[in-house]
Enzyme design. Structure first.
Site, PDB file in Angstrom:
ATOM      1  N   GLY A   1      41.840  59.068  31.332  1.00  0.00           N
ATOM      2  CA  GLY A   1      42.144  58.365  30.085  1.00  0.00           C
ATOM      3  C   GLY A   1      41.276  58.869  28.946  1.00  0.00           C
ATOM      4  CG  ASP A   2      40.552  56.104  25.778  1.00  0.00           C
ATOM      5  OD1 ASP A   2      40.896  55.611  26.879  1.00  0.00           O
ATOM      6  OD2 ASP A   2      39.962  55.459  24.897  1.00  0.00           O
TER       7      ASP A   2
ATOM      8  CB  THR B   1      37.025  49.989  29.633  1.00  0.00           C
ATOM      9  OG1 THR B   1      38.022  50.532  30.483  1.00  0.00           O
ATOM     10  CG2 THR B   1      36.248  51.125  28.981  1.00  0.00           C
TER      11      THR B   1
ATOM     12  N   GLY C   1      41.342  50.523  25.883  1.00  0.00           N
ATOM     13  CA  GLY C   1      42.762  50.223  25.721  1.00  0.00           C
ATOM     14  C   GLY C   1      43.607  51.233  26.464  1.00  0.00           C
TER      15      GLY C   1
HETATM   16  N1  ASP Z   1      40.831  53.267  28.046  1.00  0.00           N
HETATM   17  C1  ASP Z   1      40.742  53.186  29.489  1.00  0.00           C
HETATM   18  C2  ASP Z   1      41.619  54.246  30.088  1.00  0.00           C
HETATM   19  O1  ASP Z   1      42.665  54.522  29.546  1.00  0.00           O
HETATM   20  C3  ASP Z   1      41.148  51.860  30.029  1.00  0.00           C
HETATM   21  C4  ASP Z   1      40.599  50.666  29.302  1.00  0.00           C
HETATM   22  O2  ASP Z   1      39.919  50.801  28.309  1.00  0.00           O
HETATM   23  O3  ASP Z   1      40.863  49.518  29.711  1.00  0.00           O
HETATM   24  O4  ASP Z   1      41.269  54.777  31.121  1.00  0.00           O
END
Ligand code: ASP
Length: 336
Positions: free
Chosen positions: A231-232, A201, A253
């Site tokens: 996701g976030d 990401t 994350g």
């Molecule tokens: N935070 C991202 C999600 O949950 C994934 C990542 O940051 O690797 O979609």
């Protein structure tokens, strides 16, 4: 109204008046501009990555960091710096955003992205789009349009309509290594998190010479995601937040935990209301994520131009630069 809400209503404007003036007057080290970037966090041991691969990541991160820093050095805006970094990393198949994004359970593409400006806290976010070459630019278009903050799926694609946003076929985004990752994920028949595949990401936070902060994040999400999972990263307050009074944050994350801990906004709140620095505030929220069972990291830039990284994984692709001459790239946890 509960007592603590009344107190907050009093404290927030008070801090807004006191903090920037105080910082400007007493901090000769204050950076005129600064920028921090990330390319994802996860499990990464030194001996598990080849020298070539490490060099490829370092080169990509440095190029993106330099492009963002050049904009800020020349008096450009934090918004432009953040967009420039993210569009470069979206085009780079090494990272899980734009081209090279991880694949959904069905082998498809589903991008999420968001941007926020600290000056007026305007924000734009999109989720579940698959035809826009630079998802972060669609998030910016939502912000500029101003009627809404968060669009998803077909509606977001429709909104993109005839706006000047470059389109791309699904094939453009899909890379062989992400296909292999999906096959491995599906073969395990367990929908567990896989740190190795979670890397990538991308995000950026910046403070420009005018003192304006901006934050942005772009991702393909998590390998094998289903049911239109979001996701976030595109959630304002969880994966992205910017407020000139406090800080700008981009997270990466296990998104479910970052949503539950409302990570990005909470970091800004800790800085604004308790006077914590960006390192301490970041560490506090990453500790909360860990307590809940999650992992990942954040990049933070403060209103004074300090930058901070905080993560509980063994690696986070990252970089930072500022007007005081800082210019560094890091991958492993022991590099700070
Ligand atoms: N935070 C991202 C999600 O949950 C994934 C990542 O940051 O690797 O979609």
């Amino acid at each position: 109204m509960p007592h603590h809400s009344r107190l907050l209503r009093f404290l927030i404007p008070l801090c807004a008046i006191l903090l920037p003036a105080h910082a400007a007057a007493h901090d000769p080290e204050q950076a005129e501009w600064s920028i921090a970037i990330h390319g994802g966090a996860g499990t990464l041991q030194r001996d598990a990555i080849t020298a070539e691969r490490e060099a490829a990541y370092t080169t990509s991160l440095q190029a993106a960091l330099d492009a963002g820093a050049a904009i800020l050095r020349d008096g450009g805006t934090s918004e432009d710096a953040v967009l420039t970094v993210i569009t470069l990393l979206e085009d780079d198949p090494l990272f899980n955003a734009g081209r090279g994004a991880v694949l959904t359970w069905d082998g498809g593409i589903s991008h999420d992205a968001s941007i926020m400006l600290g000056a007026d806290r305007s924000a734009g976010a999109i989720a579940g789009v698959s035809t826009i070459r630079h998802p972060i630019l669609l998030a910016r278009a939502v912000m500029e349009d101003g009627r809404h903050v968060f669009l998803s799926g077909e509606g977001a694609e429709e909104f993109a309509g005839d706006r000047e946003l470059e389109r791309a076929d699904t094939e453009f985004f899909i890379t062989p290594s992400r296909q292999e990752a999906l096959e491995r994920f599906r073969a395990s028949e367990v929908a567990v998190e896989d740190d190795e595949h979670r890397f990538g990401t991308v995000g950026a936070v910046a403070r420009d010479r005018a003192g304006n902060l901006a934050a942005g994040t772009s991702t393909g999400g998590m390998t094998g995601k289903r049911w239109d999972r979001i996701g976030d990263s595109p959630i304002i307050g969880a994966g992205t937040y910017a407020d000139n009074r406090a800080c700008a944050v981009s997270a990466t994350g296990s998104g479910e935990y970052f949503i539950r801990a409302v990570v990005a906004k909470s970091i800004c709140d800790l800085m604004l209301l308790s006077g914590m620095g960006p390192d301490e505030a970041g560490d506090n929220l990453i500790a909360e994520v860990e307590e809940l069972g999650g992992s990942g990291g954040v990049i933070v830039v403060s209103a004074r131009g300090e930058t901070a990284f905080s993560f509980n994984t063994s690696g986070m692709y990252r970089g930072r630069a500022d007007s005081n001459g800082v210019n560094e790239i890091g991958i492993f946890a022991d590099e700070d």
